[in-house]
Design an enzyme around this catalytic site. Structure first.
Site, PDB file in Angstrom:
ATOM      1  N   TYR A 289       0.828  -1.206   0.000  1.00 52.10           N
ATOM      2  CA  TYR A 289       0.000   0.000   0.000  1.00 52.10           C
ATOM      3  C   TYR A 289       0.858   1.250   0.000  1.00 52.10           C
ATOM      4  O   TYR A 289       2.063   1.192   0.231  1.00 52.10           O
ATOM      5  CB  TYR A 289      -0.954  -0.006   1.204  1.00 52.10           C
ATOM      6  CG  TYR A 289      -0.324   0.405   2.529  1.00 52.10           C
ATOM      7  CD1 TYR A 289       0.534  -0.443   3.217  1.00 52.10           C
ATOM      8  CD2 TYR A 289      -0.590   1.651   3.084  1.00 52.10           C
ATOM      9  CE1 TYR A 289       1.102  -0.061   4.422  1.00 52.10           C
ATOM     10  CE2 TYR A 289      -0.032   2.029   4.303  1.00 52.10           C
ATOM     11  CZ  TYR A 289       0.816   1.173   4.959  1.00 52.10           C
ATOM     12  OH  TYR A 289       1.377   1.556   6.149  1.00 52.10           O
TER      13      TYR A 289
ATOM     14  N   LYS B  22       6.474  -1.959   2.193  1.00 48.11           N
ATOM     15  CA  LYS B  22       5.266  -1.313   2.708  1.00 48.11           C
ATOM     16  C   LYS B  22       4.087  -2.267   2.529  1.00 48.11           C
ATOM     17  O   LYS B  22       3.202  -2.077   1.681  1.00 48.11           O
ATOM     18  CB  LYS B  22       5.023   0.032   2.014  1.00 48.11           C
ATOM     19  CG  LYS B  22       4.105   0.935   2.822  1.00 48.11           C
ATOM     20  CD  LYS B  22       4.191   2.371   2.358  1.00 48.11           C
ATOM     21  CE  LYS B  22       3.148   3.276   2.996  1.00 48.11           C
ATOM     22  NZ  LYS B  22       3.263   3.428   4.440  1.00 48.11           N
TER      23      LYS B  22
END
Ligand code: PDD
Length: 285
Positions: A32, A149
């Site tokens: 994300y 991430k």
């Protein structure tokens, strides 16, 4: 009803549905980004997309974010929210399969979701008005791939909750060797004896885009001493200033660590100079 992006289409948020067989739901198998925008302009869009593409390739999800296309998505999604300070959340999961099986399937299509939400306005440079933060410190108990991430954020969520349970805003994490890694949802900077220190990048922390832009802005502005290095936790006892940085906070001045006041209990003078440099250059990365 604001519209969101789901698999290439803009749909009303209430109509955006994904399968419970989606591996994002079953395994947290996705990547994300959170892209801040002020006055209609994204900050570090290409840096965010490059980090997302790196993460996707590292975990073998076959999706490549195109800059032109995502510039358009950011423009459209921003128009769905009131206000001048907007975050764009982008989530690419590996997609939905017909069965739950750990190995990466090769025949499924990634799920692409994005929506816009209001974020705090850009920081006031007035030390009395700027939002400040209180934190506690805890041993970092997350996985060993914090540079990705990943949407598997349970480790971060549990650490963040430790801060909430202590009625504080964030948690600064340190590794087994006693060096600061990052915070549950931010990077960390420490100011001591006129030097600005931040942990060097490795697998133990996210290469924050705000961090990158701060380092670049300080360099462009000139006149700062900045070092990327190991920072022993005890440095916080002597620190003149501590900052936490992220796409939704810009540079957040920490005024209390484990109940101890930092500096005079207000955002410090170097914080003000750094935030001003960041404001000056943030759209040029
Ligand atoms: N968090 N470290 C962690 C663990 C983070 O979750 C974040 C950001 C950062 C700062 O990265 P950046 O400067 O690229 O925002 C560092 C986002 C905002 C979030 O999860 O909402």
């Amino acid at each position: 009803m604001p519209q969101v992006l789901l698999n290439g289409e803009y749909v009303a948020s209430e109509d955006a549905k994904i399968s419970p067989m989606d591996r994002g739901f079953l395994f947290g198998d996705g990547i994300y980004e959170v892209i801040p925008c002020y006055q209609g302009k994204p900050v570090g869009l290409n840096l965010h997309l490059a980090r997302m593409n790196r993460g996707l390739s590292e975990i073998g999800i076959k999706y490549h974010a195109d800059s032109e296309q995502w510039t358009k998505h950011c423009d459209f999604l921003q128009s769905q929210v009131e206000g001048d300070a907007v975050g764009i959340y982008v989530h690419i999961s590996r997609g939905a399969d017909s069965k739950r099986f750990h190995a990466y399937p090769d025949h499924i299509t990634p799920t692409v979701f994005a929506y816009a939400f209001a974020i705090p306005p850009s920081q006031s440079l007035d030390r009395e008005k700027a939002k400040s933060f209180k934190v506690v410190t805890k041993e970092d108990l997350r996985w060993q791939r914090c540079h990705i991430k990943s949407t598997s954020l349970l480790g971060n969520v549990m650490h963040f909750q430790q801060g909430q349970d202590a009625e504080k805003d964030e948690v600064i994490l340190f590794n087994k060797q006693g060096f600061i890694t990052e915070a549950a949802a931010c990077n960390v900077f420490v100011v001591i004896n006129g030097e600005i220190l931040t942990p060097k990048l490795d697998n133990q922390l996210l290469p924050g885009i705000t961090r990158t832009i701060i380092l670049g802005s300080l360099e462009k502005h000139g006149g700062f001493i900045v070092k990327e290095q190991d920072i022993p936790l005890e440095t916080l006892n002597e620190a003149d200033e501590v900052w936490i940085t992220s796409s939704t906070k810009e540079i957040g001045a920490v005024v209390e660590v484990d109940g101890r006041t930092i500096g005079d209990g207000m955002p410090g003078p170097l914080w003000k100079k750094a935030q001003a440099a960041y404001n000056e250059y943030k759209f040029s990365f």
